[in-house]
Design a protein around this motif. Structure first.
Motif, PDB file in Angstrom:
ATOM      1  N   HIS A  97       0.833  -1.198   0.000  1.00 33.29           N
ATOM      2  CA  HIS A  97       0.000   0.000   0.000  1.00 33.29           C
ATOM      3  C   HIS A  97       0.880   1.267   0.000  1.00 33.29           C
ATOM      4  O   HIS A  97       0.715   2.154  -0.840  1.00 33.29           O
ATOM      5  N   PHE A 108      -0.379  15.271  -5.099  1.00 35.33           N
ATOM      6  CA  PHE A 108      -1.485  15.833  -4.309  1.00 35.33           C
ATOM      7  C   PHE A 108      -0.986  16.669  -3.135  1.00 35.33           C
ATOM      8  O   PHE A 108      -1.742  16.946  -2.211  1.00 35.33           O
ATOM      9  N   LEU A 237      -8.608   4.262  -9.838  1.00 32.91           N
ATOM     10  CA  LEU A 237      -8.890   4.701  -8.461  1.00 32.91           C
ATOM     11  C   LEU A 237      -8.970   6.229  -8.401  1.00 32.91           C
ATOM     12  O   LEU A 237      -9.890   6.789  -7.805  1.00 32.91           O
ATOM     13  N   THR A 246     -16.558  14.292  -4.265  1.00 37.20           N
ATOM     14  CA  THR A 246     -16.487  15.748  -4.047  1.00 37.20           C
ATOM     15  C   THR A 246     -17.744  16.425  -4.590  1.00 37.20           C
ATOM     16  O   THR A 246     -18.250  17.373  -3.984  1.00 37.20           O
ATOM     17  N   VAL A 288     -18.687   9.468   2.933  1.00 41.34           N
ATOM     18  CA  VAL A 288     -18.276   8.062   2.740  1.00 41.34           C
ATOM     19  C   VAL A 288     -18.751   7.322   4.005  1.00 41.34           C
ATOM     20  O   VAL A 288     -17.978   6.917   4.853  1.00 41.34           O
ATOM     21  N   ALA A 292     -15.180   2.404   7.456  1.00 44.27           N
ATOM     22  CA  ALA A 292     -14.128   1.707   6.746  1.00 44.27           C
ATOM     23  C   ALA A 292     -14.186   0.265   7.213  1.00 44.27           C
ATOM     24  O   ALA A 292     -14.190   0.001   8.394  1.00 44.27           O
ATOM     25  N   ILE A 317     -16.708   6.131  10.501  1.00 48.80           N
ATOM     26  CA  ILE A 317     -16.222   7.520  10.607  1.00 48.80           C
ATOM     27  C   ILE A 317     -17.394   8.496  10.743  1.00 48.80           C
ATOM     28  O   ILE A 317     -17.261   9.539  11.374  1.00 48.80           O
ATOM     29  N   ALA A 344     -13.671  12.693   8.343  1.00 50.18           N
ATOM     30  CA  ALA A 344     -14.430  12.455   7.109  1.00 50.18           C
ATOM     31  C   ALA A 344     -13.536  11.949   5.973  1.00 50.18           C
ATOM     32  O   ALA A 344     -14.020  11.310   5.036  1.00 50.18           O
ATOM     33  N   PHE A 345     -12.234  12.259   6.058  1.00 51.64           N
ATOM     34  CA  PHE A 345     -11.294  11.743   5.057  1.00 51.64           C
ATOM     35  C   PHE A 345     -10.616  10.467   5.565  1.00 51.64           C
ATOM     36  O   PHE A 345      -9.594  10.060   5.039  1.00 51.64           O
ATOM     37  N   HIS A 350      -4.812   4.878   5.242  1.00 48.74           N
ATOM     38  CA  HIS A 350      -5.682   5.060   4.075  1.00 48.74           C
ATOM     39  C   HIS A 350      -6.353   6.430   4.042  1.00 48.74           C
ATOM     40  O   HIS A 350      -7.252   6.659   3.219  1.00 48.74           O
ATOM     41  N   GLN A 351      -5.917   7.317   4.929  1.00 47.79           N
ATOM     42  CA  GLN A 351      -6.498   8.656   4.932  1.00 47.79           C
ATOM     43  C   GLN A 351      -6.436   9.243   3.514  1.00 47.79           C
ATOM     44  O   GLN A 351      -5.443   9.095   2.813  1.00 47.79           O
ATOM     45  N   CYS A 352      -7.523   9.900   3.138  1.00 46.20           N
ATOM     46  CA  CYS A 352      -7.693  10.359   1.746  1.00 46.20           C
ATOM     47  C   CYS A 352      -6.463  11.087   1.196  1.00 46.20           C
ATOM     48  O   CYS A 352      -6.025  12.101   1.745  1.00 46.20           O
ATOM     49  N   LEU A 357      -6.946  18.419  -2.813  1.00 46.13           N
ATOM     50  CA  LEU A 357      -7.704  18.730  -4.029  1.00 46.13           C
ATOM     51  C   LEU A 357      -9.184  18.928  -3.701  1.00 46.13           C
ATOM     52  O   LEU A 357      -9.822  19.884  -4.168  1.00 46.13           O
ATOM     53  N   ALA A 358      -9.738  18.033  -2.876  1.00 44.94           N
ATOM     54  CA  ALA A 358     -11.154  18.156  -2.506  1.00 44.94           C
ATOM     55  C   ALA A 358     -11.395  19.503  -1.829  1.00 44.94           C
ATOM     56  O   ALA A 358     -12.358  20.218  -2.147  1.00 44.94           O
TER      57      ALA A 358
HETATM   58  C1  HEM Z   1     -15.136  15.460  -0.287  1.00 47.84           C
HETATM   59  C2  HEM Z   1     -14.422  14.642  -1.041  1.00 47.84           C
HETATM   60  C3  HEM Z   1     -13.758  13.378  -0.547  1.00 47.84           C
HETATM   61  C4  HEM Z   1     -14.013  12.622   0.553  1.00 47.84           C
HETATM   62  C5  HEM Z   1     -15.056  12.867   1.648  1.00 47.84           C
HETATM   63  C6  HEM Z   1     -13.078  11.508   0.528  1.00 47.84           C
HETATM   64  C7  HEM Z   1     -13.020  10.520   1.504  1.00 47.84           C
HETATM   65  C8  HEM Z   1     -12.118   9.479   1.499  1.00 47.84           C
HETATM   66  C9  HEM Z   1     -12.090   8.424   2.485  1.00 47.84           C
HETATM   67  C10 HEM Z   1     -13.046   8.302   3.671  1.00 47.84           C
HETATM   68  C11 HEM Z   1     -11.072   7.586   2.164  1.00 47.84           C
HETATM   69  C12 HEM Z   1     -10.647   6.309   2.894  1.00 47.84           C
HETATM   70  C13 HEM Z   1     -11.301   5.142   2.224  1.00 47.84           C
HETATM   71  C14 HEM Z   1     -11.005   3.822   2.868  1.00 47.84           C
HETATM   72  O1  HEM Z   1     -10.239   3.697   3.826  1.00 47.84           O
HETATM   73  O2  HEM Z   1     -11.600   2.844   2.402  1.00 47.84           O
HETATM   74  C15 HEM Z   1     -10.448   8.112   0.968  1.00 47.84           C
HETATM   75  C16 HEM Z   1      -9.372   7.537   0.340  1.00 47.84           C
HETATM   76  C17 HEM Z   1      -8.845   8.012  -0.848  1.00 47.84           C
HETATM   77  N1  HEM Z   1      -9.222   9.139  -1.546  1.00 47.84           N
HETATM   78 FE1  HEM Z   1     -10.685  10.432  -1.007  1.00 47.84          FE
HETATM   79  N2  HEM Z   1     -12.286  11.617  -0.571  1.00 47.84           N
HETATM   80  C18 HEM Z   1     -12.659  12.751  -1.267  1.00 47.84           C
HETATM   81  C19 HEM Z   1     -12.092  13.237  -2.422  1.00 47.84           C
HETATM   82  C20 HEM Z   1     -11.012  12.694  -3.067  1.00 47.84           C
HETATM   83  C21 HEM Z   1     -10.358  13.261  -4.218  1.00 47.84           C
HETATM   84  C22 HEM Z   1     -10.719  14.584  -4.887  1.00 47.84           C
HETATM   85  C23 HEM Z   1      -9.370  12.402  -4.580  1.00 47.84           C
HETATM   86  C24 HEM Z   1      -8.429  12.620  -5.737  1.00 47.84           C
HETATM   87  C25 HEM Z   1      -8.129  11.774  -6.609  1.00 47.84           C
HETATM   88  C26 HEM Z   1      -9.381  11.292  -3.629  1.00 47.84           C
HETATM   89  C27 HEM Z   1      -8.519  10.205  -3.639  1.00 47.84           C
HETATM   90  C28 HEM Z   1      -8.455   9.233  -2.672  1.00 47.84           C
HETATM   91  C29 HEM Z   1      -7.508   8.135  -2.701  1.00 47.84           C
HETATM   92  C30 HEM Z   1      -6.459   7.870  -3.768  1.00 47.84           C
HETATM   93  C31 HEM Z   1      -7.743   7.366  -1.553  1.00 47.84           C
HETATM   94  C32 HEM Z   1      -7.003   6.108  -1.118  1.00 47.84           C
HETATM   95  C33 HEM Z   1      -5.948   6.449  -0.097  1.00 47.84           C
HETATM   96  C34 HEM Z   1      -5.208   5.248   0.446  1.00 47.84           C
HETATM   97  O3  HEM Z   1      -5.768   4.159   0.532  1.00 47.84           O
HETATM   98  O4  HEM Z   1      -4.026   5.401   0.774  1.00 47.84           O
HETATM   99  N3  HEM Z   1     -10.396  11.503  -2.732  1.00 47.84           N
HETATM  100  N4  HEM Z   1     -11.107   9.264   0.585  1.00 47.84           N
END
Ligand code: HEM
Length: 406
Positions: A97, A108, A237, A246, A288, A292, A317, A344-345, A350-352, A357-358
């Motif tokens: 990962h 990012f 992804l 978003t 989301v 998780a 979350i 929320a992220f 695995h934090q977003c 960008l969002a």
């Molecule tokens: C309001 C908008 C967003 C919210 C609330 C959000 C929320 C999240 C959450 C909760 C996770 C964790 C998921 C998990 O553990 O299963 C996540 C992971 C991720 N998000 Fe976001 N996201 C948003 C926007 C974005 C944007 C704009 C991108 C850009 C491409 C993005 C890319 C990713 C990626 C690549 C991961 C995986 C990270 C990892 O596993 O290391 N997200 N997001």
């Protein structure tokens, strides 16, 4: 609410009010142990609802995020079909990962996204001008927010604009929970097939290009650190994660402001509040909301309770963001509160990745939209606005609005 013979509620637990979390989350939070829920297939899963517990579970790598690990919670057959596809790093555990995620860190970074702000703003204002030219009403999901977020992420990857409709349709099909599994499965296959052709075509002309796919081809694929197929899955992804999420947050956030006119007025009078309003939207809605899912990969003693190896768990979350011990009167939408410690992220490894960008996109929307669309208001009574109940990510079915054109 349905439950099994042990009285454990069936997950997902339906919301009594569409904009508020199920009351059962509060009841579960009231006891020190994790709650119990039953999935559609009869599986027992432990649910964490307290802020501290959710963070602890998400920071603990003895809980795996890999759906292939025996015991991983199954949300629905349709969701399983998505998870059974080739995994991107969002579904991987360390060390792979981290190895793949690090390939994207610089793309990012806050500084890099800040440099993109003028382009992001220009894209949004262009779409707003287009709306105004067509009249004074719109359905903001389809007419504004989805085209905006999908244009931004497609630009970053350099995916052709004319294919936005295809991505929007397929990504929508992929988040449906209560449909025949063949629907999300076919959508996944279609997107991966599309991206495979795109990556193949770019392999020979990536040099000197300034998009994420080309950077990864030059720095990772050609150097032997990533296979061409892994790049396809990674691009998938990014396209999916960065698009519908978003856009949904924009619609829900705008809806909250329009239905809390006192908060909107406060924000309009003091633009300094826009940033805290965005954090409050992220906390309040936690889109989301079925994140998780994890599985214990060894016996884990937590809060005096044994969580055996192979036990599926959910770190909610959304419930954490409504923990009254951390956020006072959590059911109140309050843009003046300090909410930026919300989860929320998500939290932990695995934090977003896309959160800068969002946030940049959300900031663009909420610092621009009210100036361009004067007297913006709902076009139908507030009680007729419906949430997307059957989706993996919370959103609004439609957000019809009207404004005054000068
Ligand atoms: C309001 C908008 C967003 C919210 C609330 C959000 C929320 C999240 C959450 C909760 C996770 C964790 C998921 C998990 O553990 O299963 C996540 C992971 C991720 N998000 Fe976001 N996201 C948003 C926007 C974005 C944007 C704009 C991108 C850009 C491409 C993005 C890319 C990713 C990626 C690549 C991961 C995986 C990270 C990892 O596993 O290391 N997200 N997001």
């Amino acid at each position: 609410m349905s439950s099994n013979e042990n009285g454990a509620p069936r997950f997902p637990i339906p919301r009594q009010c569409p904009f508020h979390l199920p009351r059962e989350y509060d009841e579960m939070r009231g006891t020190p142990q994790a709650g119990d829920v039953t999935m559609w297939n009869g599986q027992n899963v432990k649910v964490f609802t307290r802020y501290e517990d959710v963070k602890n579970v998400l920071a603990d790598n003895r809980f795996s995020g890999n759906p292939a690990v025996h015991g991983f919670p199954s949300l629905s057959p349709a969701r399983d079909a998505v998870l059974q596809a080739e995994p991107a790093f969002i579904r991987m555990d360390p060390p792979e990962h981290g190895r793949q995620r690090r390939m994207l860190t610089r793309e990012f970074m806050i500084k890099r996204i800040a440099a993109l702000r003028p382009h992001i703003e220009k894209t949004f204002v262009g779409l707003l001008e287009g709306l105004k030219a067509r009249g004074n009403t719109a359905e903001l999901n389809e007419d504004l927010f989805l085209p905006f977020t999908s244009t931004v992420i497609a630009d970053l990857l350099d995916v052709p604009h004319e294919d936005h409709a295809f991505f929007q349709e397929k990504s929508h099909d992929r988040v449906l929970l209560d449909v025949d599994p063949s629907i999300p499965k076919a959508a996944s296959a279609a997107i991966l097939g599309y991206l495979e052709k795109l990556v193949e075509a770019r392999m020979d002309n990536a040099d000197g290009r300034d998009d994420i796919i080309s950077h990864l081809i030059v720095d990772q694929v050609r150097e032997g650190h990533l296979t061409q197929r892994e790049l396809v899955v990674m691009a998938d992804l990014l396209l999916m994660a960065g698009h519908e999420t978003t856009a949904n947050q924009m619609a829900l956030g705008l809806h909250s402001l329009l239905t809390h006119p006192d908060q909107l007025e406060m924000m309009r009078n003091d633009p300094e509040l826009i940033k805290s309003a965005i954090e409050e939207m992220l906390r309040f809605h936690t889109i989301v909301h079925y994140n998780a899912f994890r599985t214990a990969v060894e016996d884990i003693e937590y809060n005096g309770e044994l969580i055996p190896k192979g036990q599926g768990v959910i770190a909610l979350i959304a419930a954490a963001n409504h923990d009254p011990n951390v956020f006072e009167c959590p059911e109140k939408f309050d843009i003046t509160r300090k909410a930026d410690h919300h989860v929320a992220f998500s939290y932990g490894i695995h934090q977003c990745l896309g959160q800068p960008l969002a946030r940049a996109e959300l900031l663009t929307v909420f610092s621009t939209i009210f100036d361009h669309l004067p007297n913006l208001r709902l076009a139908i009574p507030a009680q007729e606005i419906q949430t997307k109940g059957d989706h993996f990510v919370l959103g609004l079915q439609k957000l019809p609005v009207v404004w005054d054109n000068e």
